[in-house]
Design a protein around this motif. Structure first.
Motif, PDB file in Angstrom:
ATOM      1  N   LEU A  91       0.826  -1.215   0.000  1.00 43.50           N
ATOM      2  CA  LEU A  91       0.000   0.000   0.000  1.00 43.50           C
ATOM      3  C   LEU A  91       0.861   1.267   0.000  1.00 43.50           C
ATOM      4  N   GLY A  92       2.168   1.071   0.139  1.00 38.01           N
ATOM      5  CA  GLY A  92       3.063   2.223   0.133  1.00 38.01           C
ATOM      6  C   GLY A  92       2.940   3.069   1.387  1.00 38.01           C
ATOM      7  N   LEU A  93       2.427   2.478   2.456  1.00 34.90           N
ATOM      8  CA  LEU A  93       2.241   3.226   3.704  1.00 34.90           C
ATOM      9  C   LEU A  93       3.464   3.043   4.596  1.00 34.90           C
ATOM     10  N   LYS A  94       4.263   4.092   4.654  1.00 37.96           N
ATOM     11  CA  LYS A  94       5.488   4.019   5.452  1.00 37.96           C
ATOM     12  C   LYS A  94       5.234   4.562   6.864  1.00 37.96           C
ATOM     13  N   LEU A 111      -4.610   6.620   3.928  1.00 41.14           N
ATOM     14  CA  LEU A 111      -4.092   6.671   2.551  1.00 41.14           C
ATOM     15  C   LEU A 111      -4.543   7.955   1.862  1.00 41.14           C
ATOM     16  N   GLU A 112      -5.784   8.347   2.132  1.00 32.65           N
ATOM     17  CA  GLU A 112      -6.305   9.563   1.519  1.00 32.65           C
ATOM     18  C   GLU A 112      -5.559  10.795   2.025  1.00 32.65           C
ATOM     19  N   VAL A 145      -0.250  11.486  11.503  1.00 26.43           N
ATOM     20  CA  VAL A 145      -1.608  11.258  11.007  1.00 26.43           C
ATOM     21  C   VAL A 145      -2.505  11.074  12.217  1.00 26.43           C
ATOM     22  N   LYS A 146      -3.510  11.903  12.298  1.00 28.44           N
ATOM     23  CA  LYS A 146      -4.406  11.820  13.462  1.00 28.44           C
ATOM     24  C   LYS A 146      -5.384  10.668  13.309  1.00 28.44           C
ATOM     25  N   MET A 147      -4.932   9.514  13.707  1.00 27.80           N
ATOM     26  CA  MET A 147      -5.767   8.339  13.568  1.00 27.80           C
ATOM     27  C   MET A 147      -5.294   7.333  14.601  1.00 27.80           C
ATOM     28  N   GLY A 148      -6.238   6.655  15.209  1.00 33.08           N
ATOM     29  CA  GLY A 148      -5.872   5.647  16.194  1.00 33.08           C
ATOM     30  C   GLY A 148      -5.288   4.439  15.518  1.00 33.08           C
ATOM     31  N   SER A 149      -5.598   3.264  16.042  1.00 31.22           N
ATOM     32  CA  SER A 149      -5.020   2.049  15.475  1.00 31.22           C
ATOM     33  C   SER A 149      -5.682   1.727  14.141  1.00 31.22           C
ATOM     34  N   ILE A 150      -4.887   1.170  13.233  1.00 26.71           N
ATOM     35  CA  ILE A 150      -5.409   0.778  11.928  1.00 26.71           C
ATOM     36  C   ILE A 150      -5.422  -0.743  11.786  1.00 26.71           C
ATOM     37  N   ASP A 199     -11.677   1.113   6.992  1.00 23.53           N
ATOM     38  CA  ASP A 199     -12.089   2.516   6.929  1.00 23.53           C
ATOM     39  C   ASP A 199     -10.975   3.452   7.367  1.00 23.53           C
ATOM     40  N   ARG A 200     -10.266   3.023   8.374  1.00 21.31           N
ATOM     41  CA  ARG A 200      -9.196   3.893   8.883  1.00 21.31           C
ATOM     42  C   ARG A 200      -7.985   3.898   7.951  1.00 21.31           C
ATOM     43  N   ILE A 201      -7.676   2.733   7.363  1.00 20.59           N
ATOM     44  CA  ILE A 201      -6.584   2.691   6.387  1.00 20.59           C
ATOM     45  C   ILE A 201      -6.924   3.606   5.216  1.00 20.59           C
TER      46      ILE A 201
END
Length: 456
Positions: free
Chosen positions: A174-177, A353-354, A314-319, A347-349
RNA sequence: GUGGUUGUAGCUCAGUUGGUUAGAGCGCCUGAUUGUGGUUCAGGAGGUCGUCGGUUCGAGACCGAUCUUCCACCCCA
Protein backbone atom coordinates in the motif's frame (compact mmCIF):
# COMPACT_ATOMS: atom_id res chain seq x y z
CA UNK A 1 -42.65 18.20 -0.96
CA UNK A 2 -41.49 14.62 -1.12
CA UNK A 3 -40.01 13.17 2.02
CA UNK A 4 -36.31 13.93 2.32
CA UNK A 5 -34.48 10.62 2.04
CA UNK A 6 -31.81 9.69 4.54
CA UNK A 7 -29.80 6.74 5.79
CA UNK A 8 -29.55 5.50 9.38
CA UNK A 9 -27.10 7.04 11.78
CA UNK A 10 -23.58 5.69 11.41
CA UNK A 11 -24.08 4.22 7.93
CA UNK A 12 -22.71 5.52 4.66
CA UNK A 13 -23.22 5.54 0.92
CA UNK A 14 -20.09 5.06 -1.15
CA UNK A 15 -19.58 6.94 -4.40
CA UNK A 16 -17.94 5.26 -7.42
CA UNK A 17 -14.59 6.86 -6.55
CA UNK A 18 -14.84 5.66 -2.96
CA UNK A 19 -15.74 2.12 -3.96
CA UNK A 20 -12.82 1.98 -6.38
CA UNK A 21 -10.45 3.14 -3.66
CA UNK A 22 -11.88 0.72 -1.11
CA UNK A 23 -11.57 -2.08 -3.64
CA UNK A 24 -7.94 -1.17 -4.15
CA UNK A 25 -7.28 -1.72 -0.43
CA UNK A 26 -9.42 -4.87 -0.31
CA UNK A 27 -7.70 -6.34 -3.35
CA UNK A 28 -4.30 -5.67 -1.80
CA UNK A 29 -5.41 -7.39 1.41
CA UNK A 30 -6.93 -10.33 -0.41
CA UNK A 31 -3.82 -10.78 -2.52
CA UNK A 32 -1.56 -10.80 0.53
CA UNK A 33 -3.84 -13.06 2.57
CA UNK A 34 -3.74 -15.61 -0.21
CA UNK A 35 -0.02 -15.17 -0.68
CA UNK A 36 0.39 -16.21 2.96
CA UNK A 37 -1.84 -19.23 2.51
CA UNK A 38 -5.08 -17.98 4.07
CA UNK A 39 -8.30 -19.29 2.58
CA UNK A 40 -11.44 -17.21 2.18
CA UNK A 41 -14.68 -18.01 3.98
CA UNK A 42 -17.91 -16.09 4.42
CA UNK A 43 -20.55 -16.37 7.12
CA UNK A 44 -24.14 -15.05 7.30
CA UNK A 45 -24.72 -11.40 8.10
CA UNK A 46 -26.93 -12.50 10.98
CA UNK A 47 -26.52 -15.33 13.46
CA UNK A 48 -28.65 -16.88 16.14
CA UNK A 49 -28.62 -14.53 19.12
CA UNK A 50 -27.39 -17.34 21.32
CA UNK A 51 -24.22 -17.55 19.21
CA UNK A 52 -23.38 -13.90 19.81
CA UNK A 53 -24.85 -12.93 23.16
CA UNK A 54 -22.53 -13.15 26.14
CA UNK A 55 -19.39 -13.36 24.02
CA UNK A 56 -18.41 -9.71 24.21
CA UNK A 57 -19.30 -8.86 27.79
CA UNK A 58 -22.27 -6.82 29.01
CA UNK A 59 -21.11 -3.81 27.06
CA UNK A 60 -20.91 -5.90 23.90
CA UNK A 61 -24.40 -7.34 24.35
CA UNK A 62 -25.80 -3.83 24.45
CA UNK A 63 -24.09 -3.00 21.15
CA UNK A 64 -25.45 -5.99 19.24
CA UNK A 65 -28.22 -5.19 16.78
CA UNK A 66 -31.12 -7.53 17.46
CA UNK A 67 -33.52 -8.64 14.75
CA UNK A 68 -37.18 -8.69 15.61
CA UNK A 69 -38.96 -12.02 15.17
CA UNK A 70 -41.43 -12.30 12.32
CA UNK A 71 -45.17 -12.55 12.84
CA UNK A 72 -47.18 -11.53 15.86
CA UNK A 73 -44.17 -11.73 18.15
CA UNK A 74 -45.68 -9.71 20.98
CA UNK A 75 -48.60 -12.08 21.30
CA UNK A 76 -46.20 -14.90 22.14
CA UNK A 77 -44.55 -13.04 25.01
CA UNK A 78 -45.45 -14.42 28.40
CA UNK A 79 -47.64 -12.20 30.55
CA UNK A 80 -45.03 -12.20 33.24
CA UNK A 81 -42.31 -10.80 30.99
CA UNK A 82 -44.69 -8.33 29.42
CA UNK A 83 -45.75 -6.91 32.74
CA UNK A 84 -42.28 -6.85 34.26
CA UNK A 85 -41.10 -4.42 31.54
CA UNK A 86 -37.66 -6.03 31.76
CA UNK A 87 -36.01 -5.15 28.44
CA UNK A 88 -33.47 -7.95 28.59
CA UNK A 89 -36.05 -10.60 29.31
CA UNK A 90 -38.36 -9.21 26.64
CA UNK A 91 -35.59 -9.06 24.07
CA UNK A 92 -34.85 -12.76 24.33
CA UNK A 93 -38.54 -13.50 23.78
CA UNK A 94 -39.11 -11.28 20.76
CA UNK A 95 -35.71 -11.62 19.06
CA UNK A 96 -33.78 -14.78 18.32
CA UNK A 97 -31.48 -13.48 15.60
CA UNK A 98 -28.87 -10.71 15.63
CA UNK A 99 -26.53 -8.97 13.20
CA UNK A 100 -22.92 -10.09 13.21
CA UNK A 101 -20.89 -8.01 15.70
CA UNK A 102 -17.44 -9.13 14.57
CA UNK A 103 -15.92 -11.87 12.43
CA UNK A 104 -14.08 -13.76 15.15
CA UNK A 105 -17.01 -15.30 16.99
CA UNK A 106 -18.74 -16.41 13.77
CA UNK A 107 -15.40 -17.89 12.74
CA UNK A 108 -15.18 -19.82 15.99
CA UNK A 109 -18.72 -21.05 15.38
CA UNK A 110 -17.73 -22.04 11.85
CA UNK A 111 -14.69 -23.98 13.02
CA UNK A 112 -16.67 -25.92 15.61
CA UNK A 113 -19.52 -26.62 13.24
CA UNK A 114 -17.26 -27.78 10.42
CA UNK A 115 -14.49 -29.32 12.50
CA UNK A 116 -14.67 -32.63 10.67
CA UNK A 117 -14.32 -31.06 7.22
CA UNK A 118 -11.56 -28.64 8.13
CA UNK A 119 -7.91 -29.56 7.68
CA UNK A 120 -5.93 -28.17 10.61
CA UNK A 121 -4.05 -25.97 11.08
CA UNK A 122 -6.70 -23.89 9.35
CA UNK A 123 -5.90 -20.42 8.13
CA UNK A 124 -8.81 -18.35 6.94
CA UNK A 125 -9.44 -14.78 5.92
CA UNK A 126 -12.76 -13.02 5.85
CA UNK A 127 -13.71 -9.57 4.57
CA UNK A 128 -17.30 -8.72 5.45
CA UNK A 129 -19.33 -5.98 7.09
CA UNK A 130 -20.18 -6.07 10.80
CA UNK A 131 -22.69 -3.99 12.76
CA UNK A 132 -22.59 -2.30 16.13
CA UNK A 133 -25.32 -0.27 17.81
CA UNK A 134 -22.68 2.18 18.96
CA UNK A 135 -22.86 5.93 18.96
CA UNK A 136 -20.85 6.98 15.92
CA UNK A 137 -17.95 9.42 15.84
CA UNK A 138 -14.97 10.02 13.59
CA UNK A 139 -13.68 6.78 12.09
CA UNK A 140 -16.37 4.83 13.97
CA UNK A 141 -19.51 3.63 12.29
CA UNK A 142 -22.47 1.41 13.01
CA UNK A 143 -21.81 -0.53 9.82
CA UNK A 144 -18.22 -1.17 8.82
CA UNK A 145 -16.00 -3.79 7.23
CA UNK A 146 -13.61 -6.01 9.09
CA UNK A 147 -10.76 -7.70 7.28
CA UNK A 148 -9.61 -10.60 9.41
CA UNK A 149 -7.00 -13.30 9.04
CA UNK A 150 -6.87 -16.03 11.68
CA UNK A 151 -5.02 -19.30 12.10
CA UNK A 152 -6.40 -22.04 14.36
CA UNK A 153 -5.05 -25.39 15.42
CA UNK A 154 -1.42 -24.53 15.98
CA UNK A 155 0.36 -23.34 19.11
CA UNK A 156 3.46 -22.43 17.16
CA UNK A 157 4.77 -18.92 17.66
CA UNK A 158 5.75 -18.98 14.01
CA UNK A 159 2.13 -18.02 13.39
CA UNK A 160 2.70 -14.78 15.29
CA UNK A 161 5.86 -14.23 13.29
CA UNK A 162 3.90 -14.72 10.07
CA UNK A 163 1.30 -12.16 11.12
CA UNK A 164 3.96 -9.53 11.69
CA UNK A 165 5.28 -10.32 8.22
CA UNK A 166 1.75 -10.11 6.83
CA UNK A 167 1.32 -6.62 8.24
CA UNK A 168 4.67 -5.69 6.72
CA UNK A 169 3.75 -7.11 3.34
CA UNK A 170 0.37 -5.37 3.17
CA UNK A 171 1.65 -1.95 4.21
CA UNK A 172 4.57 -2.32 1.82
CA UNK A 173 2.15 -2.95 -1.05
CA UNK A 174 0.00 0.00 0.00
CA UNK A 175 3.06 2.22 0.13
CA UNK A 176 2.24 3.23 3.70
CA UNK A 177 5.49 4.02 5.45
CA UNK A 178 5.91 4.58 9.16
CA UNK A 179 3.21 2.26 10.48
CA UNK A 180 4.26 0.63 13.73
CA UNK A 181 3.29 -2.86 14.84
CA UNK A 182 3.12 -2.82 18.61
CA UNK A 183 3.22 -6.12 20.39
CA UNK A 184 2.63 -7.21 23.95
CA UNK A 185 1.65 -10.39 25.70
CA UNK A 186 -1.27 -11.05 27.96
CA UNK A 187 0.94 -13.25 30.11
CA UNK A 188 3.16 -10.28 30.86
CA UNK A 189 0.15 -8.28 31.96
CA UNK A 190 -1.00 -11.19 34.11
CA UNK A 191 2.50 -11.50 35.51
CA UNK A 192 2.62 -7.83 36.39
CA UNK A 193 -0.75 -7.96 38.12
CA UNK A 194 0.35 -11.09 39.95
CA UNK A 195 3.68 -9.60 41.02
CA UNK A 196 2.07 -6.56 42.55
CA UNK A 197 -0.60 -8.66 44.25
CA UNK A 198 -3.45 -7.45 42.10
CA UNK A 199 -4.11 -10.64 40.16
CA UNK A 200 -7.81 -10.38 40.95
CA UNK A 201 -7.88 -6.90 39.40
CA UNK A 202 -6.23 -7.89 36.13
CA UNK A 203 -8.93 -6.34 33.93
CA UNK A 204 -9.03 -3.06 35.85
CA UNK A 205 -5.25 -2.99 35.84
CA UNK A 206 -4.91 -3.53 32.09
CA UNK A 207 -7.73 -1.17 31.14
CA UNK A 208 -6.08 1.59 33.15
CA UNK A 209 -2.62 0.78 31.78
CA UNK A 210 -3.92 0.86 28.21
CA UNK A 211 -4.84 4.51 28.62
CA UNK A 212 -1.31 5.64 29.36
CA UNK A 213 -0.72 7.47 26.06
CA UNK A 214 -4.14 9.07 26.35
CA UNK A 215 -4.45 10.26 29.94
CA UNK A 216 -0.79 10.16 30.98
CA UNK A 217 0.97 8.65 33.96
CA UNK A 218 -0.97 10.65 36.53
CA UNK A 219 -4.27 9.72 35.01
CA UNK A 220 -3.40 6.04 35.00
CA UNK A 221 -2.30 6.11 38.62
CA UNK A 222 -5.48 7.93 39.58
CA UNK A 223 -7.61 5.34 37.82
CA UNK A 224 -5.69 2.44 39.38
CA UNK A 225 -6.10 3.91 42.84
CA UNK A 226 -9.79 4.36 42.18
CA UNK A 227 -10.04 0.69 41.24
CA UNK A 228 -8.49 -0.32 44.56
CA UNK A 229 -4.93 -1.03 43.51
CA UNK A 230 -2.58 0.00 46.31
CA UNK A 231 0.05 2.68 46.09
CA UNK A 232 2.83 0.20 46.84
CA UNK A 233 1.66 -1.98 43.97
CA UNK A 234 1.59 0.95 41.57
CA UNK A 235 5.06 2.00 42.69
CA UNK A 236 6.39 -1.41 41.71
CA UNK A 237 5.11 -1.26 38.14
CA UNK A 238 5.93 2.38 37.70
CA UNK A 239 9.15 1.68 35.74
CA UNK A 240 7.09 0.37 32.81
CA UNK A 241 5.21 3.65 32.46
CA UNK A 242 8.14 5.25 30.78
CA UNK A 243 9.98 2.22 29.48
CA UNK A 244 12.04 3.22 26.47
CA UNK A 245 14.84 1.94 24.35
CA UNK A 246 15.08 -1.10 22.12
CA UNK A 247 12.89 -4.17 22.16
CA UNK A 248 15.65 -6.06 24.01
CA UNK A 249 16.11 -3.31 26.57
CA UNK A 250 12.45 -3.30 27.41
CA UNK A 251 12.53 -7.06 27.70
CA UNK A 252 15.36 -6.95 30.23
CA UNK A 253 13.43 -4.40 32.27
CA UNK A 254 10.51 -6.81 32.32
CA UNK A 255 12.75 -9.71 33.25
CA UNK A 256 13.75 -7.89 36.42
CA UNK A 257 10.20 -7.02 37.29
CA UNK A 258 8.77 -10.44 36.59
CA UNK A 259 11.51 -12.58 38.07
CA UNK A 260 9.05 -14.26 40.46
CA UNK A 261 6.24 -14.83 38.01
CA UNK A 262 6.19 -18.03 35.98
CA UNK A 263 3.42 -16.66 33.76
CA UNK A 264 5.29 -13.43 33.24
CA UNK A 265 8.51 -15.18 32.32
CA UNK A 266 6.67 -17.29 29.80
CA UNK A 267 5.29 -14.14 28.17
CA UNK A 268 8.79 -12.71 27.98
CA UNK A 269 10.08 -15.87 26.33
CA UNK A 270 7.36 -15.73 23.74
CA UNK A 271 8.07 -12.11 22.86
CA UNK A 272 11.78 -12.80 22.69
CA UNK A 273 11.19 -15.70 20.32
CA UNK A 274 9.03 -13.62 17.99
CA UNK A 275 11.43 -10.69 18.03
CA UNK A 276 14.47 -12.86 17.35
CA UNK A 277 12.83 -14.44 14.34
CA UNK A 278 11.66 -11.13 12.96
CA UNK A 279 15.12 -9.62 13.39
CA UNK A 280 16.61 -12.51 11.46
CA UNK A 281 14.04 -12.24 8.69
CA UNK A 282 13.89 -8.43 8.48
CA UNK A 283 10.97 -6.10 7.82
CA UNK A 284 10.57 -3.90 4.75
CA UNK A 285 8.18 -1.18 5.84
CA UNK A 286 6.69 -1.45 9.30
CA UNK A 287 8.51 -1.30 12.60
CA UNK A 288 8.05 -3.79 15.44
CA UNK A 289 7.99 -2.46 18.96
CA UNK A 290 7.26 -3.83 22.39
CA UNK A 291 4.57 -1.82 24.10
CA UNK A 292 3.97 -2.98 27.66
CA UNK A 293 0.97 -0.72 28.01
CA UNK A 294 -0.82 -2.36 25.11
CA UNK A 295 -3.81 -4.10 26.64
CA UNK A 296 -6.56 -4.30 24.09
CA UNK A 297 -10.01 -4.68 25.50
CA UNK A 298 -11.02 -8.07 24.25
CA UNK A 299 -11.12 -10.46 27.12
CA UNK A 300 -10.28 -13.56 25.18
CA UNK A 301 -6.67 -12.81 24.26
CA UNK A 302 -4.33 -15.12 26.15
CA UNK A 303 -0.94 -14.67 24.51
CA UNK A 304 0.38 -12.17 22.00
CA UNK A 305 -1.49 -8.90 21.52
CA UNK A 306 -0.99 -6.80 18.40
CA UNK A 307 -1.92 -3.30 17.49
CA UNK A 308 -0.85 -1.26 14.49
CA UNK A 309 -0.64 2.48 14.83
CA UNK A 310 -0.82 4.87 11.90
CA UNK A 311 2.33 6.79 10.93
CA UNK A 312 3.19 9.65 13.23
CA UNK A 313 1.59 12.90 12.24
CA UNK A 314 -1.61 11.26 11.01
CA UNK A 315 -4.41 11.82 13.46
CA UNK A 316 -5.77 8.34 13.57
CA UNK A 317 -5.87 5.65 16.19
CA UNK A 318 -5.02 2.05 15.47
CA UNK A 319 -5.41 0.78 11.93
CA UNK A 320 -5.23 -2.88 12.88
CA UNK A 321 -4.98 -5.25 15.78
CA UNK A 322 -5.19 -8.82 16.93
CA UNK A 323 -3.76 -11.47 19.16
CA UNK A 324 -3.78 -15.06 20.33
CA UNK A 325 -6.74 -16.65 22.04
CA UNK A 326 -6.18 -20.11 23.43
CA UNK A 327 -9.73 -21.18 23.90
CA UNK A 328 -12.08 -19.32 21.63
CA UNK A 329 -13.82 -22.41 20.30
CA UNK A 330 -14.22 -23.71 23.85
CA UNK A 331 -17.41 -21.71 24.28
CA UNK A 332 -18.88 -23.77 21.44
CA UNK A 333 -17.61 -27.06 22.87
CA UNK A 334 -14.35 -27.62 21.03
CA UNK A 335 -11.46 -27.68 23.50
CA UNK A 336 -7.74 -27.22 23.02
CA UNK A 337 -7.99 -25.25 19.83
CA UNK A 338 -5.58 -22.35 19.93
CA UNK A 339 -6.05 -19.51 17.52
CA UNK A 340 -4.26 -16.34 16.61
CA UNK A 341 -5.45 -13.64 14.28
CA UNK A 342 -5.24 -10.06 13.15
CA UNK A 343 -7.60 -7.51 11.70
CA UNK A 344 -7.15 -4.61 9.31
CA UNK A 345 -9.27 -1.50 9.82
CA UNK A 346 -10.39 -0.81 6.25
CA UNK A 347 -12.09 2.52 6.93
CA UNK A 348 -9.20 3.89 8.88
CA UNK A 349 -6.58 2.69 6.39
CA UNK A 350 -8.68 4.46 3.75
CA UNK A 351 -8.59 7.71 5.70
CA UNK A 352 -4.83 7.43 6.22
CA UNK A 353 -4.09 6.67 2.55
CA UNK A 354 -6.31 9.56 1.52
CA UNK A 355 -4.69 11.99 3.93
CA UNK A 356 -1.25 11.03 2.65
CA UNK A 357 -2.29 10.95 -1.01
CA UNK A 358 -1.22 7.35 -1.47
CA UNK A 359 -3.97 6.06 -3.74
CA UNK A 360 -2.36 5.24 -7.09
CA UNK A 361 -4.16 6.85 -10.01
CA UNK A 362 -4.23 3.69 -12.05
CA UNK A 363 -6.10 1.88 -9.28
CA UNK A 364 -9.03 4.23 -9.49
CA UNK A 365 -9.44 5.02 -13.16
CA UNK A 366 -12.79 4.65 -14.90
CA UNK A 367 -13.73 4.85 -18.57
CA UNK A 368 -10.87 6.14 -20.72
CA UNK A 369 -12.61 6.77 -24.01
CA UNK A 370 -16.05 8.14 -24.87
CA UNK A 371 -17.51 8.05 -28.39
CA UNK A 372 -19.69 11.00 -29.28
CA UNK A 373 -23.07 9.94 -30.65
CA UNK A 374 -24.11 11.72 -33.88
CA UNK A 375 -27.04 9.46 -34.82
CA UNK A 376 -28.10 5.91 -35.65
CA UNK A 377 -25.60 5.16 -38.45
CA UNK A 378 -22.69 6.90 -36.79
CA UNK A 379 -23.46 5.09 -33.52
CA UNK A 380 -23.22 1.69 -35.17
CA UNK A 381 -19.95 2.72 -36.81
CA UNK A 382 -18.63 3.74 -33.38
CA UNK A 383 -19.84 0.57 -31.68
CA UNK A 384 -17.66 -1.48 -33.98
CA UNK A 385 -14.64 0.39 -32.69
CA UNK A 386 -15.91 0.14 -29.10
CA UNK A 387 -16.11 -3.61 -29.48
CA UNK A 388 -12.53 -3.85 -30.75
CA UNK A 389 -11.25 -1.61 -27.98
CA UNK A 390 -12.97 -3.65 -25.28
CA UNK A 391 -11.52 -6.83 -26.76
CA UNK A 392 -8.13 -5.18 -26.39
CA UNK A 393 -8.93 -4.53 -22.73
CA UNK A 394 -9.57 -0.79 -23.05
CA UNK A 395 -12.60 0.64 -21.26
CA UNK A 396 -14.63 2.49 -23.85
CA UNK A 397 -18.24 3.49 -24.28
CA UNK A 398 -20.59 5.27 -26.62
CA UNK A 399 -22.82 8.11 -25.41
CA UNK A 400 -26.29 6.55 -25.57
CA UNK A 401 -28.20 9.46 -27.10
CA UNK A 402 -27.54 11.71 -30.07
CA UNK A 403 -27.64 14.64 -27.68
CA UNK A 404 -26.13 18.03 -28.29
CA UNK A 405 -22.41 17.99 -28.75
CA UNK A 406 -21.90 20.35 -25.83
CA UNK A 407 -23.76 18.01 -23.54
CA UNK A 408 -21.77 14.97 -24.63
CA UNK A 409 -18.40 16.70 -24.39
CA UNK A 410 -19.30 18.11 -21.02
CA UNK A 411 -20.29 14.63 -19.87
CA UNK A 412 -16.83 13.33 -20.81
CA UNK A 413 -15.25 16.25 -19.02
CA UNK A 414 -17.20 15.76 -15.81
CA UNK A 415 -16.51 12.06 -15.72
CA UNK A 416 -12.84 12.80 -16.15
CA UNK A 417 -12.64 10.69 -19.31
CA UNK A 418 -9.29 11.34 -20.97
CA UNK A 419 -10.23 10.84 -24.63
CA UNK A 420 -13.24 11.31 -26.85
CA UNK A 421 -13.80 10.12 -30.40
CA UNK A 422 -15.78 12.11 -32.91
CA UNK A 423 -16.90 10.09 -35.89
CA UNK A 424 -19.47 11.51 -38.29
CA UNK A 425 -20.15 10.99 -42.00
CA UNK A 426 -16.76 12.38 -43.03
CA UNK A 427 -14.88 9.91 -40.84
CA UNK A 428 -17.13 7.05 -41.92
CA UNK A 429 -16.34 7.69 -45.59
CA UNK A 430 -12.63 7.51 -44.89
CA UNK A 431 -12.88 4.66 -42.31
CA UNK A 432 -11.16 6.75 -39.63
CA UNK A 433 -11.95 8.16 -36.20
CA UNK A 434 -11.12 11.59 -34.87
CA UNK A 435 -9.43 11.08 -31.52
CA UNK A 436 -9.32 14.04 -29.17
CA UNK A 437 -7.15 14.32 -26.09
CA UNK A 438 -9.32 16.15 -23.57
CA UNK A 439 -6.43 17.47 -21.56
CA UNK A 440 -4.29 18.94 -24.36
CA UNK A 441 -7.18 19.58 -26.73
CA UNK A 442 -5.20 18.01 -29.60
CA UNK A 443 -7.01 15.82 -32.07
CA UNK A 444 -6.20 13.75 -35.14
CA UNK A 445 -7.67 11.10 -37.37
CA UNK A 446 -6.66 7.50 -36.84
CA UNK A 447 -7.79 3.99 -37.83
CA UNK A 448 -9.22 1.46 -35.38
CA UNK A 449 -5.71 0.08 -34.94
CA UNK A 450 -4.53 3.60 -34.31
CA UNK A 451 -7.11 3.99 -31.53
CA UNK A 452 -6.05 0.79 -29.83
CA UNK A 453 -2.42 1.77 -30.10
CA UNK A 454 -3.01 5.25 -28.71
CA UNK A 455 -4.93 3.91 -25.71
CA UNK A 456 -2.69 0.94 -24.90
C1' G B 1 -25.83 4.20 27.75
C1' U B 2 -23.82 9.60 29.89
C1' G B 3 -22.57 14.85 28.78
C1' G B 4 -22.09 18.54 25.06
C1' U B 5 -22.76 20.19 19.87
C1' U B 6 -25.07 20.82 14.95
C1' G B 7 -29.29 21.28 11.32
C1' U B 8 -31.36 27.49 6.38
C1' A B 9 -31.21 25.94 -1.87
C1' G B 10 -28.01 19.91 -4.72
C1' C B 11 -23.12 21.53 -1.70
C1' U B 12 -20.53 25.18 1.73
C1' C B 13 -22.53 28.83 4.60
C1' A B 14 -24.69 34.31 5.85
C1' G B 15 -29.29 35.94 8.06
C1' U B 16 -28.84 42.17 13.53
C1' U B 17 -32.77 42.74 20.32
C1' G B 18 -38.48 38.29 17.23
C1' G B 19 -41.04 42.52 12.33
C1' U B 20 -42.90 43.03 4.70
C1' U B 21 -41.63 38.88 -0.44
C1' A B 22 -35.20 34.44 3.56
C1' G B 23 -29.70 35.79 0.80
C1' A B 24 -24.39 34.71 -1.18
C1' G B 25 -20.67 31.58 -3.42
C1' C B 26 -20.24 27.04 -5.87
C1' G B 27 -23.14 23.53 -8.63
C1' C B 28 -27.49 22.84 -12.02
C1' C B 29 -30.53 24.45 -16.59
C1' U B 30 -30.86 27.81 -21.11
C1' G B 31 -28.40 31.00 -24.54
C1' A B 32 -23.92 33.58 -26.80
C1' U B 33 -21.55 28.55 -29.83
C1' U B 34 -26.17 23.65 -35.68
C1' G B 35 -18.77 19.11 -35.37
C1' U B 36 -15.84 20.55 -29.87
C1' G B 37 -15.74 20.14 -23.08
C1' G B 38 -12.96 23.23 -19.31
C1' U B 39 -12.58 29.64 -19.31
C1' U B 40 -15.78 34.03 -19.97
C1' C B 41 -20.50 36.70 -20.43
C1' A B 42 -26.06 37.08 -20.17
C1' G B 43 -30.42 34.95 -18.29
C1' G B 44 -33.19 31.14 -15.37
C1' A B 45 -34.93 27.28 -12.04
C1' G B 46 -34.47 25.71 -7.16
C1' G B 47 -36.36 26.71 0.18
C1' U B 48 -43.00 23.85 4.51
C1' C B 49 -35.62 27.40 7.44
C1' G B 50 -34.66 18.83 10.06
C1' U B 51 -39.68 17.30 12.09
C1' C B 52 -43.76 17.89 15.54
C1' G B 53 -45.75 20.86 19.27
C1' G B 54 -45.66 25.51 22.33
C1' U B 55 -44.96 31.07 23.50
C1' U B 56 -46.35 35.61 20.57
C1' C B 57 -50.36 40.35 17.07
C1' G B 58 -46.05 38.25 14.47
C1' A B 59 -40.92 32.76 14.86
C1' G B 60 -35.54 30.93 10.45
C1' A B 61 -34.46 33.32 15.36
C1' C B 62 -37.37 32.04 21.85
C1' C B 63 -39.12 27.22 24.70
C1' G B 64 -40.08 21.64 24.74
C1' A B 65 -39.89 16.90 22.45
C1' U B 66 -37.92 14.00 18.61
C1' C B 67 -34.59 12.80 14.59
C1' U B 68 -29.79 14.05 12.60
C1' U B 69 -24.32 15.84 12.63
C1' C B 70 -19.90 16.16 15.07
C1' C B 71 -17.06 15.78 19.81
C1' A B 72 -15.79 13.75 24.71
C1' C B 73 -16.79 9.50 28.04
C1' C B 74 -17.86 4.10 28.12
C1' C B 75 -16.24 0.70 24.73
C1' C B 76 -13.95 -0.36 20.24
C1' A B 77 -12.03 -1.25 14.30
Amino acid sequence: MAQKPSIPKGTRDFSPEEVLRRNYIINTLRHNFELFGFQPIETPSFENSSTLMGKYGDEGDRLIFKILNSGDYLNKVSEKTYESKDSNALTSEISEKALRYDLTVPFARYVVQHQNEIEFPFKRYQIQPVWRADRPQKGRFREFFQCDADAVGSDSLLQEVAFVQLYDSVFTDLGLKGALVKINNRKILSGLAETIGAADKLIDFTVALDKLDKIGEEGVIKEMLAKGITEEAIARVKPIFNASGSFAEKLSLLKELLVDSETGKQGIEELEYINTKIEALGLKTVGLDLDVTLARGLNYYTGAIFEVSAPEGVKMGSIGGGGRYDDLTGIFGLKNMSGVGISFGLDRIYLVLEELGLFPEQAIKGTRLLFINFGENEALYCLKAVQSLREAGITAELYPDAAKMKKQMSHADKRNIKFVVLAGTQEMEESVYTLKDMKSGEQHRVSIEGLIEALS
